[in-house]
Design an enzyme around this catalytic site. Structure first.
Site, PDB file in Angstrom:
ATOM      1  N   LYS A   1       0.823  -1.215   0.000  1.00  0.00           N
ATOM      2  CA  LYS A   1       0.000   0.000   0.000  1.00  0.00           C
ATOM      3  C   LYS A   1       0.853   1.260   0.000  1.00  0.00           C
ATOM      4  O   LYS A   1       0.476   2.271  -0.586  1.00  0.00           O
ATOM      5  CB  LYS A   1      -0.961   0.016   1.197  1.00  0.00           C
ATOM      6  CG  LYS A   1      -2.107  -0.949   1.016  1.00  0.00           C
ATOM      7  CD  LYS A   1      -3.256  -0.641   1.950  1.00  0.00           C
ATOM      8  CE  LYS A   1      -4.417  -1.585   1.694  1.00  0.00           C
ATOM      9  NZ  LYS A   1      -5.473  -1.480   2.691  1.00  0.00           N
TER      10      LYS A   1
ATOM     11  N   LYS B   1      -4.687  -9.457  -6.977  1.00  0.00           N
ATOM     12  CA  LYS B   1      -5.908  -9.505  -6.178  1.00  0.00           C
ATOM     13  C   LYS B   1      -6.966  -8.528  -6.709  1.00  0.00           C
ATOM     14  O   LYS B   1      -6.611  -7.421  -7.115  1.00  0.00           O
ATOM     15  CB  LYS B   1      -5.515  -9.106  -4.748  1.00  0.00           C
ATOM     16  CG  LYS B   1      -6.496  -9.466  -3.682  1.00  0.00           C
ATOM     17  CD  LYS B   1      -5.983  -9.011  -2.319  1.00  0.00           C
ATOM     18  CE  LYS B   1      -5.968  -7.514  -2.218  1.00  0.00           C
ATOM     19  NZ  LYS B   1      -5.702  -6.985  -0.885  1.00  0.00           N
TER      20      LYS B   1
ATOM     21  N   LYS C   1     -10.292  -2.587  -4.582  1.00  0.00           N
ATOM     22  CA  LYS C   1     -10.999  -1.337  -4.884  1.00  0.00           C
ATOM     23  C   LYS C   1     -10.046  -0.270  -5.386  1.00  0.00           C
ATOM     24  O   LYS C   1     -10.457   0.710  -5.979  1.00  0.00           O
ATOM     25  CB  LYS C   1     -11.833  -0.820  -3.710  1.00  0.00           C
ATOM     26  CG  LYS C   1     -11.400  -1.246  -2.337  1.00  0.00           C
ATOM     27  CD  LYS C   1     -12.453  -0.952  -1.274  1.00  0.00           C
ATOM     28  CE  LYS C   1     -12.168  -1.750  -0.023  1.00  0.00           C
ATOM     29  NZ  LYS C   1     -13.175  -1.740   0.983  1.00  0.00           N
TER      30      LYS C   1
HETATM   31  P1  TYM Z   1     -10.756  -4.671   3.775  1.00  0.00           P
HETATM   32  O1  TYM Z   1     -11.736  -3.590   4.030  1.00  0.00           O
HETATM   33  O2  TYM Z   1      -9.611  -4.397   2.860  1.00  0.00           O
HETATM   34  O3  TYM Z   1     -11.503  -5.944   3.205  1.00  0.00           O
HETATM   35  C1  TYM Z   1     -12.650  -6.480   3.852  1.00  0.00           C
HETATM   36  C2  TYM Z   1     -12.645  -7.996   3.751  1.00  0.00           C
HETATM   37  O4  TYM Z   1     -12.640  -8.398   2.371  1.00  0.00           O
HETATM   38  C3  TYM Z   1     -11.578  -9.333   2.141  1.00  0.00           C
HETATM   39  N1  TYM Z   1     -11.077  -9.148   0.756  1.00  0.00           N
HETATM   40  C4  TYM Z   1     -10.944 -10.160  -0.129  1.00  0.00           C
HETATM   41  N2  TYM Z   1     -11.203 -11.468  -0.016  1.00  0.00           N
HETATM   42  C5  TYM Z   1     -10.964 -12.237  -1.113  1.00  0.00           C
HETATM   43  N3  TYM Z   1     -10.493 -11.737  -2.300  1.00  0.00           N
HETATM   44  C6  TYM Z   1     -10.229 -10.423  -2.434  1.00  0.00           C
HETATM   45  N4  TYM Z   1      -9.798  -9.951  -3.589  1.00  0.00           N
HETATM   46  C7  TYM Z   1     -10.452  -9.561  -1.316  1.00  0.00           C
HETATM   47  N5  TYM Z   1     -10.307  -8.222  -1.099  1.00  0.00           N
HETATM   48  C8  TYM Z   1     -10.692  -7.999   0.173  1.00  0.00           C
HETATM   49  C9  TYM Z   1     -10.525  -8.973   3.182  1.00  0.00           C
HETATM   50  O5  TYM Z   1      -9.655 -10.068   3.423  1.00  0.00           O
HETATM   51  C10 TYM Z   1     -11.369  -8.616   4.384  1.00  0.00           C
HETATM   52  O6  TYM Z   1     -11.739  -9.781   5.093  1.00  0.00           O
HETATM   53  N6  TYM Z   1      -7.907  -4.709   7.898  1.00  0.00           N
HETATM   54  C11 TYM Z   1      -9.150  -5.159   7.337  1.00  0.00           C
HETATM   55  C12 TYM Z   1     -10.360  -4.708   8.110  1.00  0.00           C
HETATM   56  C13 TYM Z   1     -10.322  -4.938   9.576  1.00  0.00           C
HETATM   57  C14 TYM Z   1     -10.552  -6.177  10.242  1.00  0.00           C
HETATM   58  C15 TYM Z   1     -10.438  -5.875  11.634  1.00  0.00           C
HETATM   59  C16 TYM Z   1     -10.817  -7.465   9.796  1.00  0.00           C
HETATM   60  C17 TYM Z   1     -10.090  -4.012  10.541  1.00  0.00           C
HETATM   61  N7  TYM Z   1     -10.175  -4.547  11.778  1.00  0.00           N
HETATM   62  C18 TYM Z   1     -10.612  -6.898  12.613  1.00  0.00           C
HETATM   63  C19 TYM Z   1     -10.980  -8.466  10.763  1.00  0.00           C
HETATM   64  C20 TYM Z   1     -10.875  -8.177  12.149  1.00  0.00           C
HETATM   65  C21 TYM Z   1      -9.287  -4.622   5.933  1.00  0.00           C
HETATM   66  O7  TYM Z   1      -8.713  -3.621   5.583  1.00  0.00           O
HETATM   67  O8  TYM Z   1     -10.203  -5.267   5.151  1.00  0.00           O
END
Ligand code: TYM
Length: 333
Positions: A114, A198, A201
């Site tokens: 990132k 991957k 967004k």
């Molecule tokens: P974030 O907002 O980037 O993504 C949310 C969830 O979507 C999953 N994801 C994917 N899964 C499969 N293929 C993909 N291409 C893909 N893109 C995104 C992510 O793995 C995630 O589960 N840090 C985390 C948010 C967070 C969190 C937490 C998660 C903050 N605190 C506590 C679990 C527990 C994040 O940025 O997800």
């Protein structure tokens, strides 16, 4: 056995098929199990680790909640709230940042991706973001965390932080060390334009992803234009390993139908991609269209959405502030 589930999604707009198949669809299954206690968080503090337009952020918070509900999470059963409304998250994150080691954070590959080439200009928040994520999870004595594959390393860090805190302060199992719930298949949905990257967004081309708000025409068009190779569909799953685009499209199809890649490979063995793409578009439209219609409908009900977040934050705050108080006592405040 009853599980305590916690997971979060960033309100950065354009939630896509990767978020759905990798995470939100699994939240719904866990929420449907009466035994589980589920907490789903719109992680707005995480979102501001990169620049956000304040007006858009407010809309995106509601949209993320709307996506949870439209996908099938029941706000009467699960707690849904936004992170910034429960101050214990930021406070616990500070304390845990004094437990986490620089060396641990230096290894985080998502920060490296990132922050890109110019790490000096990345925010400090982007660097310490996994510590806040650990606070999110540990405040609720979470036993299981459903996430996509890209969050695996952050969860390992969370486990390390929990164990180090327990050891440093000699408090036994004060922090429960949580288990990741990452599906073996479909936990990493790839870009429609490049099967080795991957779905995300932040990718510039909208053709690289199916957004959960896409309409039928957009879905059909994106699948039509999705990258494939020049061979017919594979005849065995082993072949998929060398064909990332075929693997991804078959994975998406299988996941949407709650099937597996092996069965889908058998069904379409040796056929042309054009036939397969037609079936894939049809299933995508069938599964995604009702969600996108519901999201759009819910977005007109701002008061309803805000009331859910308010109620959720009150419930979450009650739990989190109790745990924070104990943390403060342990460290000597
Ligand atoms: P974030 O907002 O980037 O993504 C949310 C969830 O979507 C999953 N994801 C994917 N899964 C499969 N293929 C993909 N291409 C893909 N893109 C995104 C992510 O793995 C995630 O589960 N840090 C985390 C948010 C967070 C969190 C937490 C998660 C903050 N605190 C506590 C679990 C527990 C994040 O940025 O997800």
């Amino acid at each position: 056995m009853s599980k305590k589930i916690f997971s979060g999604v960033q309100p950065t707009g354009n939630l896509h098929l990767g978020n759905y198949l990798g995470a939100i669809k699994n939240f719904v299954n866990l929420d449907n199990d009466k035994e589980n206690e589920c907490i789903f968080c719109v992680v707005d503090l995480h979102a501001i680790t990169v620049n956000q337009d304040p007006k858009k952020l407010r809309d995106n918070i509601r949209e993320t909640l709307a996506t949870f509900i439209a996908s099938g999470i029941d706000p009467k059963k699960s707690i849904i709230f936004n992170q910034s409304k429960v101050s214990a998250h930021s406070e616990a994150a500070w304390i845990l940042s004094c437990v986490a080691r620089m060396g641990w954070l230096n290894r985080m590959t998502q920060f490296k991706e990132k922050a890109g080439k110019d790490k000096e200009k990345a925010s400090v928040g982007l660097y310490s973001y996994p510590v806040l994520m650990a606070a999110d999870i540990l405040l609720y004595d979470t036993t299981h965390v459903p996430v996509g594959d890209d969050q695996k390393q952050h969860l390992e860090l969370c486990r390390d932080i929990a164990q180090k805190f327990n050891n440093d302060f000699k408090v036994g199992n004060f922090f429960h060390v949580p288990e990741p719930l990452i599906k073996k298949e479909f936990s990493r949905i790839m870009s429609l334009k490049d099967g080795t990257k991957k779905m995300s967004k932040s990718e510039l081309s909208d053709l690289s992803r199916i957004n959960l708000k896409d309409n039928k025409e957009e879905i059909v068009n994106k699948i039509k234009k999705a990258k494939t190779d020049s061979l017919p569909l594979p005849t065995s799953v082993v072949e998929l390993e060398k064909r990332p685009e075929a693997k991804n499209l078959i994975g998406i199809y299988a996941s949407l139908l709650n099937s597996n890649s092996e069965k889908i490979v058998k069904e379409f063995s040796g056929k042309n991609f054009s036939d397969f793409k037609e079936s894939l578009s049809q299933v995508l439209v069938e599964k995604i269209n009702p969600i996108s219609n519901e999201i759009k409908k819910l977005l007109n009900e701002k008061k309803y959405l805000d009331a859910i977040l308010l109620e959720g934050s009150e419930k979450a705050d009650e739990k989190a502030s109790k745990k924070l108080k104990k943390i403060q006592e342990i460290v000597g405040f």
